[in-house]
Design an enzyme around this catalytic site. Structure first.
Site, mmCIF file in Angstrom:
data_model
loop_
_atom_site.group_PDB
_atom_site.id
_atom_site.type_symbol
_atom_site.label_atom_id
_atom_site.label_comp_id
_atom_site.label_asym_id
_atom_site.label_seq_id
_atom_site.Cartn_x
_atom_site.Cartn_y
_atom_site.Cartn_z
ATOM 1 N N THR A 382 0.856 -1.187 0.000
ATOM 2 C CA THR A 382 0.000 0.000 0.000
ATOM 3 C C THR A 382 0.897 1.243 0.000
ATOM 4 O OG1 THR A 382 -1.723 -1.253 1.134
ATOM 5 C CG2 THR A 382 -1.956 1.115 1.195
ATOM 6 N N THR A 400 -4.143 1.711 -2.431
ATOM 7 C CA THR A 400 -3.623 0.345 -2.428
ATOM 8 C C THR A 400 -4.085 -0.477 -3.624
ATOM 9 O OG1 THR A 400 -3.375 -1.638 -1.040
ATOM 10 C CG2 THR A 400 -5.538 -0.588 -1.076
ATOM 11 N N ASN A 402 -3.439 -3.725 -2.673
ATOM 12 C CA ASN A 402 -3.310 -4.779 -1.673
ATOM 13 C C ASN A 402 -1.905 -5.349 -1.644
ATOM 14 O OD1 ASN A 402 -4.331 -6.259 0.518
ATOM 15 N ND2 ASN A 402 -4.777 -8.017 -0.771
#
Length: 571
Positions: A382, A400, A402
């Site tokens: 992120t 983000t 992820n």
């Protein structure tokens, strides 16, 4: 017995805190205002990449405000830091609008596609399938970042998207020299990138990762950004780009359709606000878990006079507050449009009173005594950036895709690297995700639902100073931001706040992750004697902070020294 005690504490909270000071989220957020009479007269930006920081200042120089600059920074990070964020992912923003004093939260989190099928994320034996949850198109939620950038321009910015997105478009088209983090990410994920021709074409030119010092381009992403700049939402969520996204996802076994894209909507929500020792912390509400956890921890700590305690006992109380907040994180939190959460209770000072009574003064509380679960080591991805402009507008955005390079899946012809945010759902209840976080039915996947996040962009307003703060880091985002807030309240400047040594506890696994240098030998020995298991860990996080000292009317910006590629700058 301890589990029963926890439920007793929650019931006390319901009885005493039903009219607490914190309201649950509502479809039409109330307006929170914080009037600051001064204006800085100059601007500060701190981000994870120097090119992104400079893009923000370029847009400010063209007459933009902090929100226009945020568009430039976020979109440039999409190009130069795709291992952490991008237009194939989403973001959360905590903002202060100087002209009105309004505090607002923008939720541009990804959503589950309508055809979501939890069975796609299970192995034949019923265990979680980590590959479909983390790699390829089934791992990708519907992106929210493009809509979020359009929302910022339409509702808060001063410039057209064609101006604010211009630095990112130019960088993607003309190229740049990737930093060591991006080169390392591509090398680490080379095997996965090779699984999809479009991913290999973008990230493995000539069949291998870019060489250090080599100019790297993404002309397809430049074109996608141009369509977004020209047509706004329809330039991404319908038309040419949408069709390419859906066709690519289907061809690789995914389940998106055009309606998933066209129906995506940004949400404005009421920020969580908590008062702590004369400071007002404005932070992220669900579907972020971060603000709830930070507020719960601060509420617990507010009942102790930590100034009268030695370092060991202060750390002890912080860890125990972290433990309890993360336990509630796992049980209760989810997308507020789908789940009714007891936020009035979790954020009530009465509930904090009850939790405080369960903390022993000289002994750790094993997490197994609160509830037996399991977990893994939290990850480090992120990105976050912080901005304060000359008029006093403030933006903290955590963005983000992820995990590292998201799904590693690029949609053919778009240059867009898709996220792997489906793993942030509780795909298998009470089984940990990649960050070791557990989940319940509150965070189970449903069509159109937003997965729970740890992103915690925050604004801290004190008697004389103001900070915009946030960090990447998976589940450690929450504790990093918490510790950064505490360091700021203790008087730290921007460089001291981002450099502050870190420790982390997330309920399960029942260990305290410790950055080298955070504890001296005597402190470590005392905590171990109390019953804590300490685990040394390489430095983590990439905090970016801007601080406004309203006494001198000067700004201070800093990027985390643990990563040399960021830039905090004032001009």
């Amino acid at each position: 017995m301890k589990l029963a005690l926890r439920w007793h504490v929650l019931l006390i909270g319901f009885a005493l805190g039903a009219s607490g000071a914190f309201a649950a989220d509502s479809p039409k957020p109330s307006i929170q205002t914080t009037q600051l009479a001064q204006r800085p007269g100059h601007a500060g930006i701190a981000s994870a990449n120097a090119l992104a920081t400079e893009a923000g200042f370029e847009v400010l120089a063209k007459g933009g405000n902090a929100f226009d600059a945020a568009i430039a920074v976020a979109s440039t990070l999409s190009v130069v830091e795709p291992e952490s964020s991008g237009i194939g992912g989403g973001f959360m923003a905590t903002m202060h609008v100087a002209s009105t004093g309004r505090n607002v939260f923008i939720d541009a989190r990804e959503t589950a596609p309508a055809a979501i099928n939890p069975k796609d994320y299970l192995n034949p034996d019923g265990s979680p399938n980590r590959d479909t949850a983390l790699k390829g198109p089934l791992s990708a939620g519907i992106p929210g970042e493009p809509a979020g950038l359009v929302w910022l321009a339409k509702h808060y910015g001063k410039l057209p998207l064609t101006v604010s997105l211009a630095p990112a478009i130019r960088t993607a088209r003309d190229g740049f020299k990737p930093d060591s983090r991006l080169l390392g990410a591509i090398k680490d994920e080379q095997t996965n990138l090779q699984r999809w021709p479009a991913s290999a074409a973008v990230y493995l030119p000539n069949g291998k990762p870019p060489a250090e010092g080599e100019i790297w381009r993404n002309p397809d992403q430049a074109h996608t950004l141009e369509l977004l700049a020209q047509y706004g939402d329809s330039g991404f969520y319908s038309g040419e780009t949408a069709q390419k996204l859906v066709d690519a996802v289907h061809a690789a076994g995914g389940n998106w359709d055009l309606k998933d894209l066209s129906s995506y909507r940004v949400k404005e929500r009421t920020p969580i606000t908590v008062d702590y020792r004369g400071y007002k912390i404005i932070t992220a509400p669900p579907p972020s878990s971060g603000g709830v956890a930070i507020a719960e921890i601060l509420n617990i700590l507010s009942g102790f006079d930590t100034s009268q305690l030695d370092q060991v006992h202060r750390i002890h109380l912080v860890i125990e507050a972290m433990r309890r907040a993360f336990r509630d994180h796992n049980d209760y939190l989810g997308d507020p449009d789908f789940v009714k959460m007891p936020l009035d209770i979790l954020l009530s000072p009465y509930y904090a009173d009850g939790l405080r009574q369960t903390i022993l003064p000289d002994k750790a509380t094993p997490s197994s005594m609160l509830s037996p679960t399991s977990g893994q080591d939290p990850g480090m991805h992120t990105t976050h950036f912080s901005i304060i402009d000359a008029d006093g507008n403030m933006v903290g955005i955590t963005s983000t895709v992820n995990y590292i390079l998201g799904s590693t899946f690029v949609a053919q012809g778009t240059g867009v690297l898709l996220n792997d945010e489906m793993d942030d759902f509780a795909l298998v209840p009470n089984k940990p995700n990649v960050y070791g976080l557990l989940g319940s039915k509150a965070n189970a996947p449903e069509p159109g639902k937003r997965m729970l996040s740890s992103m915690s962009p925050s604004i801290v307003i004190g008697p004389d100073r103001t900070a915009v703060i946030g960090s990447p880091g998976g589940s450690t985002i929450i504790t990093q931001v918490l510790e950064g807030i505490l360091a700021f309240i203790d008087g730290g400047d921007a460089h001291q706040v981002v450099a502050h040594k870190r420790f982390h506890h997330q309920f399960m696994p029942d260990v305290v992750s410790v950055e080298p240098g955070a504890f001296d030998a005597d402190t470590s020995a005392a905590l171990t004697k109390m019953g804590y298991t300490l685990k040394d860990r390489e430095p983590w996080g990439f905090m970016n902070v801007v601080i406004w000292d309203r006494r001198s009317n000067k700004l201070d910006a800093a990027s985390d020294p643990r990563r040399p590629d960021g830039l905090g700058k004032v001009q």
